[in-house]
Design a protein around this motif. Structure first.
Motif, PDB file in Angstrom:
ATOM      1  N   LEU A  65       0.808  -1.221   0.000  1.00 54.67           N
ATOM      2  CA  LEU A  65       0.000   0.000   0.000  1.00 54.67           C
ATOM      3  C   LEU A  65       0.849   1.281   0.000  1.00 54.67           C
ATOM      4  O   LEU A  65       0.615   2.194  -0.801  1.00 54.67           O
ATOM      5  N   ALA A  66       1.854   1.312   0.902  1.00 56.83           N
ATOM      6  CA  ALA A  66       2.665   2.534   1.021  1.00 56.83           C
ATOM      7  C   ALA A  66       3.416   2.800  -0.287  1.00 56.83           C
ATOM      8  O   ALA A  66       3.487   3.942  -0.759  1.00 56.83           O
ATOM      9  N   GLU A  67       3.923   1.731  -0.875  1.00 53.70           N
ATOM     10  CA  GLU A  67       4.681   1.871  -2.124  1.00 53.70           C
ATOM     11  C   GLU A  67       3.768   2.372  -3.263  1.00 53.70           C
ATOM     12  O   GLU A  67       4.106   3.304  -3.989  1.00 53.70           O
ATOM     13  N   HIS A  68       2.601   1.755  -3.399  1.00 52.49           N
ATOM     14  CA  HIS A  68       1.677   2.189  -4.452  1.00 52.49           C
ATOM     15  C   HIS A  68       1.244   3.640  -4.235  1.00 52.49           C
ATOM     16  O   HIS A  68       1.109   4.406  -5.185  1.00 52.49           O
ATOM     17  N   THR A  69       1.019   3.984  -2.976  1.00 59.58           N
ATOM     18  CA  THR A  69       0.565   5.348  -2.668  1.00 59.58           C
ATOM     19  C   THR A  69       1.634   6.369  -3.076  1.00 59.58           C
ATOM     20  O   THR A  69       1.341   7.360  -3.756  1.00 59.58           O
TER      21      THR A  69
END
Ligand code: ATP
Ligand code: MG
Length: 338
Positions: A65-69
């Motif tokens: 999630l953090a990476e995609h965000t």
């Protein structure tokens, strides 16, 4: 862009966004991103939501999630969004926004939720065996994303039109049920803005989507772009024409080249003539790579400073919270402090 926006950009507000499920692709770019940048350059205030709760509507866990965000923020900056003038935020970081979902859910019927054609399509592509409650209700969550900042313009792809209807219905019903004591309405009725490619197809002929393995990511390198386009579905007719109704896949590639080269699809098709799918794909690949070259270069520059991406989000979350708190206070006031 329509005249009313051009005449008074300061009177409008844009909200739109993208699920943090993977890298942004050409469908986003020609379906909505370009329009966002144009609107921002005109002087319209811009809100970009990264709806992280929406990720768990059609899968069990929100992977990376953090990476995609962060990568979404990167794609926004690379395509020309000015972070100093935009509010980029994740909706899970804005509690008051999520609280709006409660009164909003009371304004729609279960039958209306079941009828939504986009939700039905997403259920069909979902990796879950059963439909969860968040999937069914996410168009209402989206109404909260849009209405918390009182946005009236929503640049989106065609798949979002049924959701925009939900947001408009929620706004209208809320205003009717809870009139403001001083006579004004609490929420505007947001409208969708469609761009040149409201439904760009992916390499398999279905809607280009981050999570369907059929997309050309904006940040892909030139060789990967060539490989992905080489695998795109076409048909056996050597003569290339632009006829979206009867030849959707070929026409989609023609349109893509035309958008990148700022020409009409008919011109592109005419030029390729009897060259067949191979010539068409060569033309599209060159056009896409050329068009995206400056965007990809900017992307590489911004990617070197991940800390900056996180700062942009932190500032956006802070500002979104201030606005959501004010809207929730107003909502509670007209509802009699629920
Ligand atoms: P996912 O597969 O995770 O649902 P997605 O590619 O469908 O990803 P979203 O984040 O759901 O992307 O959509 C973000 C925005 O981009 C929406 O406004 C949507 O309408 C628009 N959009 C997505 N895909 C396309 C497409 N193929 N053509 C035009 N617009 C698109
Ligand atoms: Mg989607």
């Amino acid at each position: 862009m329509d005249e009313t926006v051009r005449r008074d950009p300061g009177a409008h507000r844009v909200l739109t966004g993208d699920r943090p499920t993977g890298p942004l692709h050409l469908g986003h770019y020609f379906g909505s991103l370009r329009n966002r940048v144009r609107l921002q350059r005109l002087g319209v205030e811009m809100f970009l939501v990264i709806p992280d709760y929406q990720v768990i509507t059609d899968r069990d866990v929100a992977d990376r999630l953090a990476e995609h965000t962060e990568n979404l923020v990167l794609d926004y900056l690379a395509t020309g969004i000015d972070a100093d003038r935009a509010t980029i935020f994740t909706h899970s970081a804005v509690p008051a926004l999520n609280q709006l979902l409660l009164p909003f859910l009371s304004l729609v019927s279960v039958a209306e939720l079941h009828r939504n054609p986009t939700v039905k399509d997403e259920i069909a592509h979902s990796s879950q065996s059963a439909v969860n409650g968040l999937m069914l209700t996410y168009p209402v969550h989206q109404a909260a994303d849009i209405l918390f900042c009182k946005a009236d313009l929503v640049p989106v792809g065609k798949d979002q039109l049924p959701h925009l209807e939900v947001s408009r219905t929620v706004a209208r019903r809320f205003n009717e049920r809870y009139p403001h004591p001083d006579g004004r309405t609490v929420f505007p009725r947001p409208r969708a803005l469609l761009d040149a490619a409201p439904l760009l197809l992916g390499t398999d002929g279905g809607k280009m989507s981050k999570s369907r393995g059929n997309s050309i990511p904006l940040g892909a390198d030139e060789d990967t772009t060539a490989r992905l386009l080489k695998g795109a579905k076409t048909d056996t007719d050597r003569r290339i024409t632009y006829d979206p109704a009867t030849r959707p896949e070929v026409s989609n590639l023609v349109l893509l080249a035309a958008l990148c080269q700022d020409r009409t699809p008919e011109e592109v098709a005419e030029e390729i003539g009897d060259g067949g799918a191979a010539a068409l794909k060569r033309t599209v690949t060159e056009a896409v790579n050329e068009h995206l070259r400056p965007i990809r270069a900017r992307r590489a520059d911004f990617a070197a400073d991940r800390g900056h991406l996180r700062d942009v989000l932190r500032a956006g979350n802070e500002r979104a919270n201030t606005i959501a708190d004010a809207t929730l206070a107003e909502v509670r006031e007209v509802m009699g402090s629920l």
